[in-house]
Design an enzyme around this catalytic site. Structure first.
Site, mmCIF file in Angstrom:
data_model
loop_
_atom_site.group_PDB
_atom_site.id
_atom_site.type_symbol
_atom_site.label_atom_id
_atom_site.label_comp_id
_atom_site.label_asym_id
_atom_site.label_seq_id
_atom_site.Cartn_x
_atom_site.Cartn_y
_atom_site.Cartn_z
ATOM 1 N N ASN A 114 23.000 -15.850 -37.129
ATOM 2 C CA ASN A 114 23.400 -16.643 -35.976
ATOM 3 C C ASN A 114 24.819 -17.128 -36.238
ATOM 4 O O ASN A 114 25.023 -18.102 -36.962
ATOM 5 C CB ASN A 114 22.433 -17.821 -35.800
ATOM 6 C CG ASN A 114 22.816 -18.699 -34.623
ATOM 7 O OD1 ASN A 114 23.709 -18.360 -33.850
ATOM 8 N ND2 ASN A 114 22.144 -19.836 -34.490
ATOM 9 N N GLU A 133 20.449 -26.534 -31.250
ATOM 10 C CA GLU A 133 21.744 -27.002 -30.738
ATOM 11 C C GLU A 133 21.782 -26.914 -29.211
ATOM 12 O O GLU A 133 22.375 -27.760 -28.541
ATOM 13 C CB GLU A 133 22.877 -26.179 -31.383
ATOM 14 C CG GLU A 133 23.056 -26.569 -32.850
ATOM 15 C CD GLU A 133 23.543 -25.458 -33.754
ATOM 16 O OE1 GLU A 133 24.093 -24.452 -33.265
ATOM 17 O OE2 GLU A 133 23.357 -25.595 -34.983
ATOM 18 N N GLY A 161 22.205 -26.406 -41.192
ATOM 19 C CA GLY A 161 23.598 -26.724 -41.505
ATOM 20 C C GLY A 161 23.760 -27.907 -42.443
ATOM 21 O O GLY A 161 24.867 -28.423 -42.613
HETATM 22 P P1 PGA Z 1 22.126 -22.724 -41.092
HETATM 23 O O1 PGA Z 1 21.820 -22.529 -39.527
HETATM 24 O O2 PGA Z 1 21.644 -21.481 -41.796
HETATM 25 O O3 PGA Z 1 23.613 -22.886 -41.167
HETATM 26 O O4 PGA Z 1 21.377 -23.936 -41.538
HETATM 27 C C1 PGA Z 1 20.624 -21.931 -39.110
HETATM 28 C C2 PGA Z 1 20.600 -21.879 -37.607
HETATM 29 O O5 PGA Z 1 21.054 -22.825 -36.971
HETATM 30 O O6 PGA Z 1 20.101 -20.911 -37.010
#
Ligand code: PGA
Length: 254
Positions: free
Chosen positions: A9, A99, A175
């Protein structure tokens, strides 16, 4: 065996040139993938056509959009429809990322409509679900995530539901560098599979891929993916680095 999937992603990252370089680097690595292993790249809209031509007719690598409209067509300035995605050969779309739910206030109902419209245009939704930290702290995460599935997906007849990919992404792990423990991921994903079994029966529950997302990295992927109900990962930050993502692909169950 159900499909084992490493899904990138990219979110709103990378210029066109950087995106092209990253994609070709990973594709050129020619990782040996089995028939039940798939890699998806969730790329920004303007890069979809380029990315799709890079993977061409490969049977393991596919390109996904990160979102689409819940509307069919019309006066919705700035929106991108499932029909448009289909018309450029896109067959996967991430739906309901946290998000989108949080920042863009996408409701269960809107997400249900997006899932419906994707399926109508032969696009496989990668449906995201997951609880915020407050819910995890309360200990009510199982019911919370179950409701996300029930409200946006359980209106589907079995033959439609079986086309979905599910991604469990606890919001507190996205994140943040704070990954869910293997036990936490397995516990939730086993719960979700049980909920799906209750609604759609064992054959469909056993066949649906449930990915884990939230700070998946090369260093923790093999352990997470080793759990019986974790069928790969949806990967944000670590998918932006070729070698890191290649290691994650290699960690998929055989
Ligand atoms: P991340 O994001 O691996 O940076 O934690 C995962 C996502 O939001 O799909």
């Amino acid at each position: 065996m159900r499909k084992q999937i490493a899904a990138a992603n990219w979110k709103m990252n990378l210029t066109y040139q950087q995106a092209e370089k990253l994609l070709t680097e990973i594709l050129n690595a020619r990782l040996p993938l089995g028939p039940d292993q798939q890699v998806l790249f969730g790329v920004p809209f303007p890069y979809l056509i380029m990315a799709n031509s890079e993977v061409a007719d490969d049977t393991n690598y596919f390109i996904a959009a990160q979102n689409c409209s819940d509307k069919k067509s019309g006066a919705y300035t700035g929106e991108v429809s499932a029909e448009m995605l289909q018309s450029i050969g896109i067959r996967y779309c991430i739906i309901g990322h946290s998000e989108r739910r949080e920042i863009f206030k996408e409701s269960h109902q809107v997400l249900g409509a997006k899932v419906d419209i994707c399926l109508q245009y032969d696009i496989t939704p990668v449906f995201c679900c997951g609880e915020p930290l407050s819910i995890r702290d309360e200990g009510t995460q199982n019911a919370f995530v179950q409701t996300q599935l029930e409200e946006s997906l359980f209106h589907l007849p079995a033959e439609q539901f079986q086309k979905l990919i599910i991604a469990y992404e606890p919001i507190w792990a996205i994140g943040t560098g704070r990954t869910a423990s293997t036990e936490q991921a397995q516990e939730m994903q086993q719960h979700l599979r049980a909920v799906i079994r209750n609604k759609y029966g064992a054959a469909i529950a056993d066949a649906v891929s449930i990915l884990y997302g939230g700070s998946v990295k090369a260093s923790n992927a093999a352990e997470l993916f080793g759990s019986p109900d974790v069928d790969g990962g949806l990967v944000g930050g670590a998918s932006l680095q070729a070698q890191e993502f290649e290691q994650i692909i290699k960690a998929l169950k055989q």
